[in-house]
Design an enzyme around this catalytic site. Sequence first.
Site, PDB file in Angstrom:
ATOM      1  N   ASP A  75      12.251  40.961  71.814  1.00 24.00           N
ATOM      2  CA  ASP A  75      10.621  41.126  71.749  1.00 24.00           C
ATOM      3  C   ASP A  75      10.066  41.621  70.627  1.00 24.00           C
ATOM      4  O   ASP A  75      10.755  42.364  69.760  1.00 24.00           O
ATOM      5  CB  ASP A  75      10.046  41.437  73.033  1.00 24.00           C
ATOM      6  CG  ASP A  75      10.496  40.489  74.274  1.00 24.00           C
ATOM      7  OD1 ASP A  75      11.171  39.895  74.123  1.00 24.00           O
ATOM      8  OD2 ASP A  75       9.616  40.645  75.176  1.00 24.00           O
ATOM      9  N   ASP A  88      25.210  39.559  70.052  1.00 28.25           N
ATOM     10  CA  ASP A  88      25.991  39.408  71.192  1.00 28.25           C
ATOM     11  C   ASP A  88      26.768  38.310  70.909  1.00 28.25           C
ATOM     12  O   ASP A  88      27.970  38.018  71.583  1.00 28.25           O
ATOM     13  CB  ASP A  88      25.241  39.088  72.457  1.00 28.25           C
ATOM     14  CG  ASP A  88      24.159  37.918  71.928  1.00 28.25           C
ATOM     15  OD1 ASP A  88      24.465  36.874  71.956  1.00 28.25           O
ATOM     16  OD2 ASP A  88      22.957  38.286  72.001  1.00 28.25           O
ATOM     17  N   GLN A 135      18.037  51.680  70.324  1.00 32.45           N
ATOM     18  CA  GLN A 135      17.440  51.040  71.686  1.00 32.45           C
ATOM     19  C   GLN A 135      18.606  51.626  72.672  1.00 32.45           C
ATOM     20  O   GLN A 135      19.794  51.895  72.564  1.00 32.45           O
ATOM     21  CB  GLN A 135      17.626  49.658  71.647  1.00 32.45           C
ATOM     22  CG  GLN A 135      18.802  49.001  71.070  1.00 32.45           C
ATOM     23  CD  GLN A 135      18.626  47.700  70.364  1.00 32.45           C
ATOM     24  OE1 GLN A 135      17.408  46.953  70.707  1.00 32.45           O
ATOM     25  NE2 GLN A 135      19.758  47.208  69.525  1.00 32.45           N
ATOM     26  N   ASP A 177      17.718  35.590  65.821  1.00 26.75           N
ATOM     27  CA  ASP A 177      17.918  35.760  67.060  1.00 26.75           C
ATOM     28  C   ASP A 177      17.372  37.254  67.488  1.00 26.75           C
ATOM     29  O   ASP A 177      18.268  38.026  67.624  1.00 26.75           O
ATOM     30  CB  ASP A 177      19.352  35.627  67.549  1.00 26.75           C
ATOM     31  CG  ASP A 177      19.651  35.594  68.786  1.00 26.75           C
ATOM     32  OD1 ASP A 177      18.645  35.651  69.872  1.00 26.75           O
ATOM     33  OD2 ASP A 177      20.877  35.792  69.142  1.00 26.75           O
TER      34      ASP A 177
HETATM   35  N1  AG3 Z   1      17.004  37.160  71.978  1.00 24.99           N
HETATM   36  C1  AG3 Z   1      15.804  36.760  72.539  1.00 24.99           C
HETATM   37  C2  AG3 Z   1      15.506  37.821  73.882  1.00 24.99           C
HETATM   38  C3  AG3 Z   1      13.978  37.877  74.309  1.00 24.99           C
HETATM   39  C4  AG3 Z   1      14.019  38.105  75.613  1.00 24.99           C
HETATM   40  N2  AG3 Z   1      12.956  38.632  75.785  1.00 24.99           N
HETATM   41  C5  AG3 Z   1      12.601  39.462  77.133  1.00 24.99           C
HETATM   42  N3  AG3 Z   1      13.437  39.448  78.163  1.00 24.99           N
HETATM   43  N4  AG3 Z   1      11.466  39.809  77.372  1.00 24.99           N
HETATM   44  C6  AG3 Z   1      18.136  37.196  72.795  1.00 24.99           C
HETATM   45  C7  AG3 Z   1      19.533  37.189  72.166  1.00 24.99           C
HETATM   46  C8  AG3 Z   1      20.657  36.298  72.790  1.00 24.99           C
HETATM   47  N5  AG3 Z   1      21.542  36.143  71.739  1.00 24.99           N
END
Ligand code: AG3
Length: 282
Positions: free
Chosen positions: A167, A96, A41, A164
């Site tokens: 999308d 992260d 990515q 975690d």
């Molecule tokens: N994980 C969920 C992020 C989803 C955000 N989606 C978006 N911005 N369209 C976050 C990771 C943080 N540890």
Amino acid sequence: MTADKKIREHSPLEEREYHTSSVGLFFKVDRLLSKKESPYQKIEVIENEYFGRILLLDGLVQTTEKDEYFYHEMLVHPAFLVHPEPRDILIIGGGDGGVLKEILRYPVRSVHLVEIDSQVIEVSQKYFPWLSSGLKDRRTELVIADGREWIEGTDRKFDIVYVDSSDPVGPSTTLHQKDFFQNMKQCLNKDAVIAAQTGSLFYQLEEIQKKNEFLKKLFKHVFFYTSPVPTYPGGSWSFVYVSDETHPLQIKRNPPEGLKYFNPDIHRAAFALPNFLKEKLG
Ligand code: AG3
């Protein structure tokens, strides 16, 4: 909400996340701290006057310095409040380190963090040291692997599993599918709880509905809950709590001191759902 739809031309002094082809959120870029393409990515870190440092993957906001606690506290603490004895914890994704940081507030025995993209970890260690410092904790075991494949191969068992993910596009796609949750069953201890992020309460209702349908076939307790997250699409986010034995509203302990968002009142309130979502969940 596909990543490719969100990629539009805009000023290099702005970062935009498109929620649909006609709606989105923009951030002024005071500094572009890092921009790279990993095998999985596009990874970017920008600095914005109001939100501080912001991590984006494929143009989707993952976390910001100013509002990270809404999401990380709300993903982690509900499961900890109700599990009878949470000792061995698994995080799928979460490179992260924000989820790990919240987990390590408790006296757990081990935390496995399984992240597919080592470059997300490197970037976070460099630009978000306050989030990623848990990677150095002796209880943490870092695994660089595809979460879906790793759970199929492991014989470890866990009390709480956190998903975690980003999308359901790109490298996170499989982490939103039925077979992933089904395979997870074999690495759960008795009383285990799974908590996963399930997307925007406003823009990703269909995803929530789909997940509810297959999760209800797999587990006894499937409860969605919500929280604000200022920088995510729609500003309101959803999570799912899943377990065969442990009910989410039987609180067994207090959260640790020093949280900015979560407390037992928020816990109870978070499981109250708006009518439009109740209707979808049936
Ligand atoms: N994980 C969920 C992020 C989803 C955000 N989606 C978006 N911005 N369209 C976050 C990771 C943080 N540890």
